[in-house]
Write a protein that holds these residues in place. Structure first.
Motif, mmCIF file in Angstrom:
data_model
loop_
_atom_site.group_PDB
_atom_site.id
_atom_site.type_symbol
_atom_site.label_atom_id
_atom_site.label_comp_id
_atom_site.label_asym_id
_atom_site.label_seq_id
_atom_site.Cartn_x
_atom_site.Cartn_y
_atom_site.Cartn_z
ATOM 1 N N PRO A 1 10.119 4.972 -5.770
ATOM 2 C CA PRO A 1 10.449 3.664 -5.205
ATOM 3 C C PRO A 1 9.340 2.660 -5.482
ATOM 4 O O PRO A 1 8.158 2.996 -5.452
ATOM 5 N N MET A 2 9.734 1.430 -5.778
ATOM 6 C CA MET A 2 8.759 0.375 -6.048
ATOM 7 C C MET A 2 9.158 -0.864 -5.270
ATOM 8 O O MET A 2 10.331 -1.230 -5.239
ATOM 9 N N LEU A 3 8.172 -1.501 -4.664
ATOM 10 C CA LEU A 3 8.411 -2.739 -3.940
ATOM 11 C C LEU A 3 8.305 -3.900 -4.919
ATOM 12 O O LEU A 3 7.299 -4.054 -5.602
ATOM 13 N N ILE A 4 9.351 -4.699 -4.995
ATOM 14 C CA ILE A 4 9.365 -5.863 -5.874
ATOM 15 C C ILE A 4 9.365 -7.106 -5.000
ATOM 16 O O ILE A 4 10.172 -7.232 -4.082
ATOM 17 N N VAL B 1 0.839 -1.201 0.000
ATOM 18 C CA VAL B 1 0.000 0.000 0.000
ATOM 19 C C VAL B 1 0.875 1.252 0.000
ATOM 20 O O VAL B 1 0.603 2.216 -0.727
ATOM 21 N N ALA B 2 1.936 1.254 0.804
ATOM 22 C CA ALA B 2 2.857 2.403 0.836
ATOM 23 C C ALA B 2 3.495 2.609 -0.529
ATOM 24 O O ALA B 2 3.624 3.738 -1.006
ATOM 25 N N SER B 3 3.886 1.518 -1.186
ATOM 26 C CA SER B 3 4.493 1.599 -2.515
ATOM 27 C C SER B 3 3.509 2.187 -3.512
ATOM 28 O O SER B 3 3.851 3.062 -4.313
ATOM 29 N N LYS B 4 2.257 1.719 -3.477
ATOM 30 C CA LYS B 4 1.236 2.223 -4.399
ATOM 31 C C LYS B 4 0.980 3.701 -4.155
ATOM 32 O O LYS B 4 0.871 4.483 -5.100
ATOM 33 N N ALA B 5 0.890 4.110 -2.890
ATOM 34 C CA ALA B 5 0.654 5.522 -2.575
ATOM 35 C C ALA B 5 1.801 6.391 -3.087
ATOM 36 O O ALA B 5 1.577 7.459 -3.658
ATOM 37 N N LEU B 6 3.033 5.920 -2.920
ATOM 38 C CA LEU B 6 4.183 6.691 -3.402
ATOM 39 C C LEU B 6 4.193 6.789 -4.923
ATOM 40 O O LEU B 6 4.703 7.755 -5.493
#
Length: 199
Positions: free
Chosen positions: A40-43, A23-28
């Motif tokens: 930044p992207m979470l992989i 969720v933090a990744s999507k918001a960013l």
């Protein structure tokens, strides 16, 4: 800005749950970004039944359309991903319901796919972006500059055909001098799953 700092802290901290980090990744990803900057992207990787994560910075490119209006593209890195869906994924039997002749065919069978890196629109094409490109010189066919039923410049464009989308890409390619096209099925699924193993 304070919210973005907190989201970045959540994103890079393994102690937080994977859904919260996603969720933090999507918001960013929705934060305004300058041309050439990165987000930044979470992989998420699934290997031998084990989930591992990494945070990678993804470049953003802004294609100028008209005045301040841009089409924001993000770099999708090359790599392998598991295409298809597990037997218990919600919505998996969509094809069988609509195409009875596929009853015995597992069209969603999971398999590894390798992709080269590509660029993709950061968001769905908005009605204002569609209008700007529809005003460009015709390549193959006419397209309606305002096809949507639910009018709002910031809403996604809807009520367009596959051929309209092809013309949109052709006009944008001619205008920019770069090749724009629709993503392949594998590219679309890779981008939508965004490094996760969830729908």
């Amino acid at each position: 800005k304070a919210g973005d700092v907190e989201r970045r802290r959540i994103l890079v901290t393994d102690a937080f749950s994977l859904p919260l980090r996603q969720v933090a990744s999507k918001a960013l990803s929705h934060t305004e970004t300058a041309n050439g900057a990165s987000i930044p992207m979470l992989i998420v990787h699934l290997k031998s039944g084990q989930l591992t994560t990494e945070v990678s910075n993804i470049s953003v490119y802004k294609e100028s359309l008209q005045g301040e209006l841009t089409l924001d593209l993000v770099a999708i890195p090359e790599g392998r991903f598991l295409m298809g869906s597990p037997l218990d994924e919600e919505g998996r039997n969509w094809y069988r319901i609509r195409y009875p002749e596929l009853e015995e065919v597992d069209v969603e069978k999971q398999h590894q796919v390798s992709l080269q890196g590509f660029w993709m629109s950061r968001n769905l094409i908005t009605q204002s972006q569609w209008k700007a490109v529809a005003k460009l010189p015709k390549v193959e066919r006419e397209i309606d500059p305002e096809p949507a039923n639910f009018k709002n410049d910031n809403f996604p464009v809807e009520c367009i055909s596959y051929y309209d989308a092809i013309e949109f890409c052709a006009r944008l390619s001619q205008y920019s001098g770069r090749v724009y096209r629709l993503p392949s099925e594998a590219e679309w699924e890779s981008a939508c799953r965004a490094g996760t193993v969830t729908p």
